[in-house]
Scaffold this motif. Structure first.
Motif: not given
Length: 90
Positions: A29, A32, A61
């Motif tokens: 995460v 991203a 994401a």
């Protein structure tokens, strides 16, 4: 009306639950979003505030709508909180 601190705690719990639900790590995460893993940890714990742009990127994401990440305007009861964290609809 929900208090700001409570809002960010709930937001973080919802984000973490969604991330775990789809099997992503905090590192994935973070990459991203262009953030550090520590920032993702802090967002999930409600210690770091997020801006709207980050919420949009987070929803992408986490493969969901921005509104899926937002806590309700009034503090949820325990049953409502459980549904939120499990990603269930009322």
């Amino acid at each position: 009306m929900i208090q700001e601190v409570r809002f960010h705690l709930l937001l973080g719990q919802i984000i973490r639950a969604r991330r775990e639900q789809i099997g992503l790590t905090q590192d994935q995460v973070a990459k991203a979003l262009g953030l550090s893993r520590t920032s993702v940890v802090n967002i999930e714990k409600g210690r770091q505030r997020t801006i709207v742009f980050q919420l949009v990127r987070l929803s992408s994401a986490l493969r969901c709508e921005v509104t899926d990440l937002l806590p309700p305007a009034t503090p949820p009861r325990e049953e409502e909180l459980r549904r939120l964290l499990l990603g269930e609809r009322p």
